[in-house]
Each structure stands twice: as C-alpha cells, then as structure tokens.
Design a protein around this motif. Structure first.
Motif, short mmCIF file in Angstrom:
data_model
loop_
_atom_site.label_atom_id
_atom_site.label_comp_id
_atom_site.label_asym_id
_atom_site.label_seq_id
_atom_site.Cartn_x
_atom_site.Cartn_y
_atom_site.Cartn_z
N LEU A 297 -1.58 -14.48 2.26
CA LEU A 297 -2.00 -13.09 2.14
C LEU A 297 -0.83 -12.19 2.53
O LEU A 297 -0.31 -12.30 3.65
CB LEU A 297 -3.21 -12.80 3.03
CG LEU A 297 -3.72 -11.36 3.05
CD1 LEU A 297 -4.06 -10.87 1.65
CD2 LEU A 297 -4.92 -11.23 3.97
N PHE A 298 -0.42 -11.33 1.61
CA PHE A 298 0.72 -10.43 1.81
C PHE A 298 0.18 -9.06 2.17
O PHE A 298 -0.47 -8.40 1.34
CB PHE A 298 1.56 -10.38 0.53
CG PHE A 298 2.87 -9.68 0.67
CD1 PHE A 298 4.04 -10.39 0.89
CD2 PHE A 298 2.95 -8.30 0.55
CE1 PHE A 298 5.25 -9.74 1.01
CE2 PHE A 298 4.16 -7.65 0.67
CZ PHE A 298 5.32 -8.36 0.90
N LEU A 299 0.43 -8.61 3.40
CA LEU A 299 -0.06 -7.33 3.89
C LEU A 299 1.09 -6.35 4.03
O LEU A 299 2.06 -6.62 4.74
CB LEU A 299 -0.75 -7.51 5.24
CG LEU A 299 -1.97 -8.44 5.29
CD1 LEU A 299 -2.46 -8.58 6.72
CD2 LEU A 299 -3.08 -7.93 4.37
N GLU A 300 0.96 -5.23 3.35
CA GLU A 300 2.01 -4.22 3.38
C GLU A 300 1.41 -2.92 3.92
O GLU A 300 0.23 -2.63 3.71
CB GLU A 300 2.55 -4.01 1.96
CG GLU A 300 3.90 -3.33 1.88
CD GLU A 300 4.52 -3.49 0.51
OE1 GLU A 300 5.73 -3.73 0.45
OE2 GLU A 300 3.80 -3.39 -0.50
N GLY A 301 2.22 -2.13 4.61
CA GLY A 301 1.73 -0.86 5.15
C GLY A 301 2.67 -0.32 6.21
O GLY A 301 3.62 -0.99 6.63
N GLU A 302 2.39 0.88 6.65
CA GLU A 302 3.20 1.50 7.69
C GLU A 302 3.09 0.72 9.00
O GLU A 302 2.10 0.02 9.23
CB GLU A 302 2.75 2.95 7.93
CG GLU A 302 2.87 3.86 6.72
CD GLU A 302 4.30 4.13 6.33
OE1 GLU A 302 5.20 4.02 7.20
OE2 GLU A 302 4.55 4.44 5.15
N ALA A 303 4.12 0.85 9.83
CA ALA A 303 4.07 0.20 11.14
C ALA A 303 2.93 0.79 11.96
O ALA A 303 2.71 2.00 11.96
CB ALA A 303 5.41 0.41 11.86
N GLY A 304 2.19 -0.09 12.64
CA GLY A 304 1.14 0.38 13.53
C GLY A 304 -0.24 0.52 12.93
O GLY A 304 -1.14 1.05 13.57
N VAL A 305 -0.43 0.04 11.68
CA VAL A 305 -1.76 0.18 11.07
C VAL A 305 -2.65 -1.03 11.32
O VAL A 305 -3.81 -1.04 10.92
CB VAL A 305 -1.65 0.44 9.55
CG1 VAL A 305 -0.99 1.78 9.28
CG2 VAL A 305 -0.88 -0.69 8.85
N GLY A 306 -2.11 -2.07 11.98
CA GLY A 306 -2.95 -3.21 12.34
C GLY A 306 -2.75 -4.45 11.51
O GLY A 306 -3.61 -5.34 11.51
N LYS A 307 -1.62 -4.58 10.83
CA LYS A 307 -1.38 -5.76 9.98
C LYS A 307 -1.25 -7.02 10.83
O LYS A 307 -1.88 -8.04 10.54
CB LYS A 307 -0.09 -5.55 9.16
CG LYS A 307 -0.11 -4.32 8.26
CD LYS A 307 1.13 -4.21 7.42
CE LYS A 307 2.40 -4.06 8.22
NZ LYS A 307 2.44 -2.81 9.02
N THR A 308 -0.44 -6.97 11.86
CA THR A 308 -0.26 -8.13 12.74
C THR A 308 -1.56 -8.50 13.43
O THR A 308 -1.89 -9.68 13.61
CB THR A 308 0.84 -7.84 13.78
OG1 THR A 308 2.07 -7.58 13.10
CG2 THR A 308 1.03 -9.02 14.73
N GLU A 309 -2.32 -7.48 13.79
CA GLU A 309 -3.58 -7.72 14.51
C GLU A 309 -4.58 -8.48 13.65
O GLU A 309 -5.43 -9.21 14.18
CB GLU A 309 -4.18 -6.38 14.96
CG GLU A 309 -5.31 -6.50 15.95
CD GLU A 309 -4.91 -7.15 17.26
OE1 GLU A 309 -5.80 -7.76 17.91
OE2 GLU A 309 -3.74 -7.05 17.66
N ILE A 310 -4.49 -8.34 12.34
CA ILE A 310 -5.38 -9.10 11.45
C ILE A 310 -5.19 -10.59 11.67
O ILE A 310 -6.14 -11.36 11.80
CB ILE A 310 -5.12 -8.72 9.98
CG1 ILE A 310 -5.56 -7.28 9.72
CG2 ILE A 310 -5.86 -9.68 9.04
CD1 ILE A 310 -5.15 -6.75 8.36
#
Length: 309
Positions: free
Chosen positions: A45-58
């Motif tokens: 799963l490739f998650l893209e977005g601004e820093a701090g939106v919770g990608k790593t937390e997923i």
C-alpha cells in the motif's frame, strides 16, 4: 516485551474501519477500502500526503490491531543495501578465518562456506521482514521513501514484486508469507511509476474538523471540551492560509496536550502566542501568526463556535 495476540485479517471494509477505530485510528471509508484490498490482495500500500497527516501511524496502528511485529525502514538520503537489507559481520568472519587457519584448514571453498554462513549475516529491516521463520508475517513500513534516490527505488522492485531478495553469497531468500507492506512518501519528489504500479495507492489528506476533534478527544482525553473545539477550529483555519508548513494532526495533539498541561480551559491571544512552538515549526510562520493574523483567526474561531452554540 510480549507480543499482542495475532488477529485475523478483516473480512470487510466495515471490519477494517472497526479494527482501526478500536485502536484509536479514525479511517475514512476510502482509506479503509484501499487498506482492506491491500490486505486481501497481498499488495503493498503506497500512502502519499503531507507530513503529519498520519501515514506512518496507519502502519503502527495496523501492526497493533493485527498483533503483528512492526518492522520499520526509515529512509534517508544515501540509504544503501548494507543499511536496508543486510551486511556481513566482518569481525566475526575474520575471527573464524584465523581459527580455521590455526586449525590447519587451507581449503578455499571450506573457508568461504564457513565465513559466508547465515550465522555471520546481520539482518537489516528488509531481510527481517522477509525471513520470519514460521512467525506471522510482519507489517513492513518503508517510511518516507521520497528521501532516498532512484537507485534504491529500483532495488525495491524485486522485493515488492516477488517478496524476495538475492544475496550473492547465499542465493535468493523468499518470504514464506508476504509481509504487509506500507510505503509512505511526503512527495518531496516523484516516485517512479514502476514502483507505484506494484502497489495500491491512496492520498492521505488532513482530517476534517469533525474527525480531528474526535482524534483529539481520544488522544488527549483530559483536554477540556471547549478547548478541544477551539484548538481544532484554530488549526483548521491555519491550514487555509499560506504557511511554509501547515500543522499536521500530530501537532494538533501536541498543542492540545501542551495547553492541558498549562491548565488552560480556552484559547486567548497570549496563550496562543506563547505556545505556537508546539504547533508551528518555522520561525517565519510563527512570526506571521504573532503579528496580528493569529488574533484575527482566534476572533473568527470564537465567533463561529459561539454561533454554533
């Protein structure tokens, strides 16, 4: 430290939403759908977005929810195979060579077989994720891939296509069960299409006000309700103006926590000015908010919340 009990893969999108919510991650239906499909199809799963939106937390939440080990490869400029995949324990190899020579062993093949044995292999995150030896496949987080270079991207293609890696001295090591792969990028540069094609994709955006308020309630439960509403409304307005770096969800949580530690029950201009360092990370942004715009935003927030009742 004990491992949490392994849970089964969700059987539906609704189960995926419930699984994440049970561990305090509020996922929208689109994110839950692509995550459900990635799990069922065994695709990265490739998650893209601004820093701090919770990608790593997923990835962190998924590992907790499923009771799987989280293996994290934190990317950075100059990341190479030795740091990401494996390297040989050279001191141990040299010691073995000396011991074999002292014992009178001179056969080259025997020496090579001994020094390039798996007991001398130092497993880095990629190899750890592939070789679980009977344990449940881990969640493998490749974090901030955009910080690496294209050569490392190319190296990942074999891993993401076949869940295997080739070590010249040992051969090909293939995962008995594919790990759950989550790749994140802050889009500081574009990732090559060849890598993206091997993944399912989702853009992770900032949460809306309702969702962010619920996040604050869960993550900072001792924060006053009125203060929580003001914090979220203020942060939502900050994201609409042209800042060098808009605050992410992590900063919202930090700010609510800091204000709670200061025993604040509501926002006021002085408190906002004194605590902006927990919310904004660039001096130009802080100076802009401190020079009047911050007070304007606060007045708007209070007026809107008063109108809502």
């Amino acid at each position: 430290m004990g491992q949490t009990q392994e849970a089964r893969i969700p059987a539906s999108i609704d189960e995926t939403i419930a699984l994440l919510e049970a561990h305090d991650y509020l996922a929208g239906r689109q994110l839950a759908t692509v995550l459900f499909l990635a799990l069922r199809m065994q695709r990265p799963l490739f998650l893209e977005g601004e820093a701090g939106v919770g990608k790593t937390e997923i990835a962190k939440t998924l590992a907790r929810a499923l009771g799987r080990q989280l293996i994290r490869l934190q990317c950075y400029e100059g990341l190479d195979v030795a740091s990401a995949v494996y390297e040989w324990n050279y001191p141990a190899q040299m010691l073995d060579i000396r011991l074999l020579e002292a014992a009178g062993v001179r056969d080259r093949e025997r020496l090579e077989a001994d020094i390039f044995d798996v007991r001398h292999l130092i497993r880095r995150p990629v190899l750890q994720a592939l070789g679980r030896d009977g344990a449940a496949a881990p969640v493998f987080l490749i974090d901030e891939l955009d910080r690496t270079d294209e050569a490392f991207e190319a190296f990942l293609l074999e891993i993401l296509s076949d869940f295997q890696v080739t070590i010249p001295e040992l051969g090909t090591i293939k995962a008995a069960e594919p790990p759950i792969v989550i790749i994140t990028t802050n889009r500081t540069r574009e990732i090559h299409d060849a890598l993206k094609r091997r993944c399912l994709y989702h853009w992770v955006d900032y949460p809306d006000a309702r969702q962010e308020l619920e996040i604050v309630r869960r993550k900072v439960p001792n924060c006053d309700e009125r203060l929580s509403r003001q914090v979220v409304a203020y942060v939502q307005k900050l994201r609409t103006i042209d800042l060098f770096k808009s605050p992410g969800v992590a900063e919202t949580i930090d700010w609510a926590t800091a204000l709670t530690e200061l025993d604040r029950l509501a926002l006021d201009p002085e408190t906002v000015a004194d605590t902006l360092g927990t919310l904004l990370k660039y001096q130009d942004d802080i100076a802009r908010i401190q020079t009047g715009e911050g007070q304007r935003l606060l007045s708007e927030v209070k007026a809107e919340l008063l109108a809502e009742g």
